[in-house]
Design an enzyme around this catalytic site. Sequence first.
Site, PDB file in Angstrom:
ATOM      1  N   ASP A 254       0.631  -1.264  -0.080  1.00 39.33           N
ATOM      2  CA  ASP A 254      -0.025  -0.032  -0.018  1.00 39.33           C
ATOM      3  C   ASP A 254       0.944   1.294   0.186  1.00 39.33           C
ATOM      4  O   ASP A 254       1.797   1.335   0.751  1.00 39.33           O
ATOM      5  CB  ASP A 254      -0.854  -0.233   1.157  1.00 39.33           C
ATOM      6  CG  ASP A 254      -1.653   1.302   1.482  1.00 39.33           C
ATOM      7  OD1 ASP A 254      -2.738   1.215   0.652  1.00 39.33           O
ATOM      8  OD2 ASP A 254      -1.493   2.227   2.193  1.00 39.33           O
TER       9      ASP A 254
ATOM     10  N   TYR B 294       2.741  10.285   0.151  1.00 45.60           N
ATOM     11  CA  TYR B 294       3.653   9.688   0.897  1.00 45.60           C
ATOM     12  C   TYR B 294       5.061  10.065   0.398  1.00 45.60           C
ATOM     13  O   TYR B 294       5.430   9.565  -0.554  1.00 45.60           O
ATOM     14  CB  TYR B 294       3.541   8.169   0.903  1.00 45.60           C
ATOM     15  CG  TYR B 294       2.401   7.691   1.616  1.00 45.60           C
ATOM     16  CD1 TYR B 294       1.598   8.257   2.381  1.00 45.60           C
ATOM     17  CD2 TYR B 294       2.062   6.133   1.422  1.00 45.60           C
ATOM     18  CE1 TYR B 294       0.358   7.840   2.976  1.00 45.60           C
ATOM     19  CE2 TYR B 294       0.972   5.641   2.066  1.00 45.60           C
ATOM     20  CZ  TYR B 294       0.025   6.726   2.951  1.00 45.60           C
ATOM     21  OH  TYR B 294      -1.293   6.161   3.371  1.00 45.60           O
TER      22      TYR B 294
ATOM     23  N   GLN C 202     -10.322   1.209   3.476  1.00 44.67           N
ATOM     24  CA  GLN C 202      -9.158   1.160   4.392  1.00 44.67           C
ATOM     25  C   GLN C 202      -9.358   2.084   5.373  1.00 44.67           C
ATOM     26  O   GLN C 202      -9.699   3.186   5.372  1.00 44.67           O
ATOM     27  CB  GLN C 202      -7.888   1.723   3.420  1.00 44.67           C
ATOM     28  CG  GLN C 202      -6.636   1.547   4.283  1.00 44.67           C
ATOM     29  CD  GLN C 202      -5.265   2.160   3.472  1.00 44.67           C
ATOM     30  OE1 GLN C 202      -4.589   2.746   3.949  1.00 44.67           O
ATOM     31  NE2 GLN C 202      -5.333   1.520   2.339  1.00 44.67           N
TER      32      GLN C 202
ATOM     33  N   TYR D 110      -5.482   0.263   8.516  1.00 47.12           N
ATOM     34  CA  TYR D 110      -4.221   1.022   8.792  1.00 47.12           C
ATOM     35  C   TYR D 110      -3.962   1.331  10.095  1.00 47.12           C
ATOM     36  O   TYR D 110      -4.410   1.109  11.114  1.00 47.12           O
ATOM     37  CB  TYR D 110      -4.176   2.369   7.802  1.00 47.12           C
ATOM     38  CG  TYR D 110      -5.094   3.426   8.150  1.00 47.12           C
ATOM     39  CD1 TYR D 110      -4.917   4.331   9.104  1.00 47.12           C
ATOM     40  CD2 TYR D 110      -6.221   3.796   7.350  1.00 47.12           C
ATOM     41  CE1 TYR D 110      -5.363   5.393   9.535  1.00 47.12           C
ATOM     42  CE2 TYR D 110      -6.904   4.962   7.558  1.00 47.12           C
ATOM     43  CZ  TYR D 110      -6.648   5.594   8.571  1.00 47.12           C
ATOM     44  OH  TYR D 110      -7.192   6.695   8.926  1.00 47.12           O
TER      45      TYR D 110
ATOM     46  N   LEU E 270      -0.484  -1.145  14.177  1.00 47.49           N
ATOM     47  CA  LEU E 270       0.384  -1.069  15.419  1.00 47.49           C
ATOM     48  C   LEU E 270       0.049   0.169  16.268  1.00 47.49           C
ATOM     49  O   LEU E 270       0.998   0.667  17.033  1.00 47.49           O
ATOM     50  CB  LEU E 270       1.786  -1.458  15.225  1.00 47.49           C
ATOM     51  CG  LEU E 270       2.141  -2.741  14.595  1.00 47.49           C
ATOM     52  CD1 LEU E 270       3.377  -3.253  14.037  1.00 47.49           C
ATOM     53  CD2 LEU E 270       1.463  -3.745  15.615  1.00 47.49           C
TER      54      LEU E 270
ATOM     55  N   ARG F  71       0.464   3.253  15.357  1.00 51.30           N
ATOM     56  CA  ARG F  71       1.810   3.988  14.792  1.00 51.30           C
ATOM     57  C   ARG F  71       2.913   3.812  15.725  1.00 51.30           C
ATOM     58  O   ARG F  71       3.742   4.704  15.974  1.00 51.30           O
ATOM     59  CB  ARG F  71       1.412   5.481  14.999  1.00 51.30           C
ATOM     60  CG  ARG F  71       0.368   5.796  13.886  1.00 51.30           C
ATOM     61  CD  ARG F  71      -0.046   7.348  14.313  1.00 51.30           C
ATOM     62  NE  ARG F  71      -1.187   7.782  13.369  1.00 51.30           N
ATOM     63  CZ  ARG F  71      -2.451   7.199  13.717  1.00 51.30           C
ATOM     64  NH1 ARG F  71      -2.697   6.380  14.478  1.00 51.30           N
ATOM     65  NH2 ARG F  71      -3.439   7.740  12.907  1.00 51.30           N
TER      66      ARG F  71
HETATM   67  N1  LIG Z   1      -5.540   5.626   4.409  1.00 51.33           N
HETATM   68  C1  LIG Z   1      -4.867   6.489   5.440  1.00 51.33           C
HETATM   69  O1  LIG Z   1      -5.449   7.554   5.460  1.00 51.33           O
HETATM   70  C2  LIG Z   1      -3.910   5.961   6.062  1.00 51.33           C
HETATM   71  C3  LIG Z   1      -3.364   6.634   7.160  1.00 51.33           C
HETATM   72  C4  LIG Z   1      -2.196   6.309   7.841  1.00 51.33           C
HETATM   73  C5  LIG Z   1      -1.604   5.264   7.399  1.00 51.33           C
HETATM   74  N2  LIG Z   1      -1.828   4.391   6.263  1.00 51.33           N
HETATM   75  C6  LIG Z   1      -1.229   3.114   5.792  1.00 51.33           C
HETATM   76  O2  LIG Z   1      -1.120   2.266   6.899  1.00 51.33           O
HETATM   77  C7  LIG Z   1       0.364   2.083   7.066  1.00 51.33           C
HETATM   78  C8  LIG Z   1       0.758   1.792   8.369  1.00 51.33           C
HETATM   79  O3  LIG Z   1       0.506   2.782   9.469  1.00 51.33           O
HETATM   80  P1  LIG Z   1       1.268   3.577  10.124  1.00 51.33           P
HETATM   81  O4  LIG Z   1       2.563   3.879   9.704  1.00 51.33           O
HETATM   82  O5  LIG Z   1       0.422   4.911  10.401  1.00 51.33           O
HETATM   83  O6  LIG Z   1       1.365   2.879  11.584  1.00 51.33           O
HETATM   84  P2  LIG Z   1       1.520   1.579  12.178  1.00 51.33           P
HETATM   85  O7  LIG Z   1       2.077   0.561  11.028  1.00 51.33           O
HETATM   86  O8  LIG Z   1       0.713   1.030  13.214  1.00 51.33           O
HETATM   87  O9  LIG Z   1       2.928   1.871  12.845  1.00 51.33           O
HETATM   88  C9  LIG Z   1       4.202   2.050  12.346  1.00 51.33           C
HETATM   89  C10 LIG Z   1       5.221   2.043  13.497  1.00 51.33           C
HETATM   90  O10 LIG Z   1       5.326   0.766  13.951  1.00 51.33           O
HETATM   91  C11 LIG Z   1       6.712   0.503  13.943  1.00 51.33           C
HETATM   92  N3  LIG Z   1       6.723  -0.904  14.130  1.00 51.33           N
HETATM   93  C12 LIG Z   1       6.323  -1.721  12.978  1.00 51.33           C
HETATM   94  N4  LIG Z   1       6.604  -3.066  13.056  1.00 51.33           N
HETATM   95  C13 LIG Z   1       6.941  -3.249  14.299  1.00 51.33           C
HETATM   96  C14 LIG Z   1       6.941  -4.069  15.360  1.00 51.33           C
HETATM   97  N5  LIG Z   1       6.907  -5.592  14.880  1.00 51.33           N
HETATM   98  N6  LIG Z   1       7.359  -3.955  16.662  1.00 51.33           N
HETATM   99  C15 LIG Z   1       7.339  -2.678  17.506  1.00 51.33           C
HETATM  100  N7  LIG Z   1       7.205  -1.641  16.219  1.00 51.33           N
HETATM  101  C16 LIG Z   1       6.828  -1.845  15.102  1.00 51.33           C
HETATM  102  C17 LIG Z   1       7.456   1.281  13.056  1.00 51.33           C
HETATM  103  O11 LIG Z   1       8.726   1.683  13.547  1.00 51.33           O
HETATM  104  P3  LIG Z   1      10.064   1.110  12.505  1.00 51.33           P
HETATM  105  O12 LIG Z   1       9.811   1.716  11.278  1.00 51.33           O
HETATM  106  O13 LIG Z   1      11.099   1.746  13.352  1.00 51.33           O
HETATM  107  O14 LIG Z   1      10.234  -0.270  12.771  1.00 51.33           O
HETATM  108  C18 LIG Z   1       6.616   2.683  12.808  1.00 51.33           C
HETATM  109  O15 LIG Z   1       7.098   3.556  13.673  1.00 51.33           O
HETATM  110  C19 LIG Z   1       0.990   3.388   6.610  1.00 51.33           C
HETATM  111  O16 LIG Z   1       2.329   3.066   5.920  1.00 51.33           O
HETATM  112  C20 LIG Z   1       0.046   3.632   5.159  1.00 51.33           C
HETATM  113  O17 LIG Z   1       0.268   2.576   3.999  1.00 51.33           O
HETATM  114  C21 LIG Z   1      -3.071   4.756   5.743  1.00 51.33           C
END
Ligand SMILES: NC(=O)c1ccc[n+]([C@@H]2O[C@H](COP(=O)([O-])OP(=O)(O)OC[C@H]3O[C@@H](n4cnc5c(N)ncnc54)[C@H](OP(=O)(O)O)[C@@H]3O)[C@@H](O)[C@H]2O)c1
Length: 371
Positions: free
Chosen positions: A51, A56, A167, A195, A198, A200
């Site tokens: 995704d 981004y 999503q 999304y 975790l 964030r």
């Molecule tokens: N449609 C929308 O409006 C929308 C909004 C927000 C997000 N998104 C999508 O959803 C994806 C994920 O969301 P997100 O980045 O907001 O939140 P997330 O995936 O819940 O959290 C990402 C964070 O978790 C850490 N992490 C990842 N794997 C881990 C693990 N196994 N243990 C501990 N920490 C871990 C990462 O740190 P490190 O990098 O240091 O590992 C990063 O800081 C985005 O990349 C995007 O594609 C969509």
Amino acid sequence: MLFKTLGQTDIEISAIGQGCGIHHSLSTREVYRQLESTIRAGIDMGMNFIDTAPVYGDGESEIVLGKALKGIRDRVVLATKVSPENLSIQGIEDSMKMSLCRLKTDRIDLLQIHWPNPQIPILETLRGLEKMVQEGLVRYVGLCNFSIKETQYIQQQLSPKLLASVQVEYNLFDRSIERDFLPLAQKSDISIIAYSPLHRGRIVANQKQWAILQGIASKYQKTPAQIVLRWLTKQQPVVVIPNTTNIQRVKENAESLNFDIEEEDIRCLEQKCRGHLLDVPPSSIQVADDSGRSVYRTLGEAMENAMKCVPSPQDLAKQIENGDFLKPVRLRPAGSSREKFELLEGRIRYWAWVIAHGFDKPLPALIEDYS
Ligand SMILES: NC(=O)c1ccc[n+]([C@@H]2O[C@H](COP(=O)([O-])OP(=O)(O)OC[C@H]3O[C@@H](n4cnc5c(N)ncnc54)[C@H](OP(=O)(O)O)[C@@H]3O)[C@@H](O)[C@H]2O)c1
């Protein structure tokens, strides 16, 4: 890896996908390089669902993916988005051309509307998306961040197979979607793409919940993140898209499906690790600016919308007046007080609520760091 069918299509996607959100201000060449190698490693571990979005890293995420997918494009199911300011027929076409060019591909498997834009008629947007499908540039369509009422309306306007996914944010802390989106998706065979699974990277809201989660994780010899990802993906239409640029964590996330969680532990997680939901009057909320993102500080500024946020606070206020509120804002207690709060997330939703209902009517909020 566990695979699930994307909506009513014949496409199989990994229950653990790869989110590729990057914040431009924080990113460096090194982060982009790491993202490229984590994506390729994730694909080798079976995470075929990817995704991204034009916004981004201001296009950098799609550029990095274009490099990472060189020679292996056919092994993945690629999802990108179109930003709210580009939801006219011409805007969709232009945005798609740019995405295809950055991603170095000739088609997008799932094109999602990133946020609604009430200034552009939704029927025009849907015609624009259908045109992309007819031209073979897009295979299926998805929605992000629409309210349940809007989603149901769009569902009626599109052929059932075309709308493959919604999503939405879904994690242990914010389980708002269980009320409406989850039953709708189950009934209509639409995939839920969760999304921020975790939360964030915070995973839970406070130390007490962290201790409970760690207790459950050690029982299964798993990590807290693996427990949360397993809990989410146990639900039929749900796939998750955690984001990381750390190769160990890609592996950790990919390996979060090879065990089951007992019912009593699920109950414990759901009861003790959920976000604390509270109705809080806007007059008790300080609009702080420690997130690195700009905020409106007064009602006048919000009405003026000089930052040109889409949807604008006024647009969202109309939706709220019609009883359609997307999701709770995020707060944390201000100091040791349980009566004053700081706004962590939901800046536009906060001001939209104030425009719709004034400063006294309590608004739904999730509270972080509540011990
Ligand atoms: N449609 C929308 O409006 C929308 C909004 C927000 C997000 N998104 C999508 O959803 C994806 C994920 O969301 P997100 O980045 O907001 O939140 P997330 O995936 O819940 O959290 C990402 C964070 O978790 C850490 N992490 C990842 N794997 C881990 C693990 N196994 N243990 C501990 N920490 C871990 C990462 O740190 P490190 O990098 O240091 O590992 C990063 O800081 C985005 O990349 C995007 O594609 C969509």
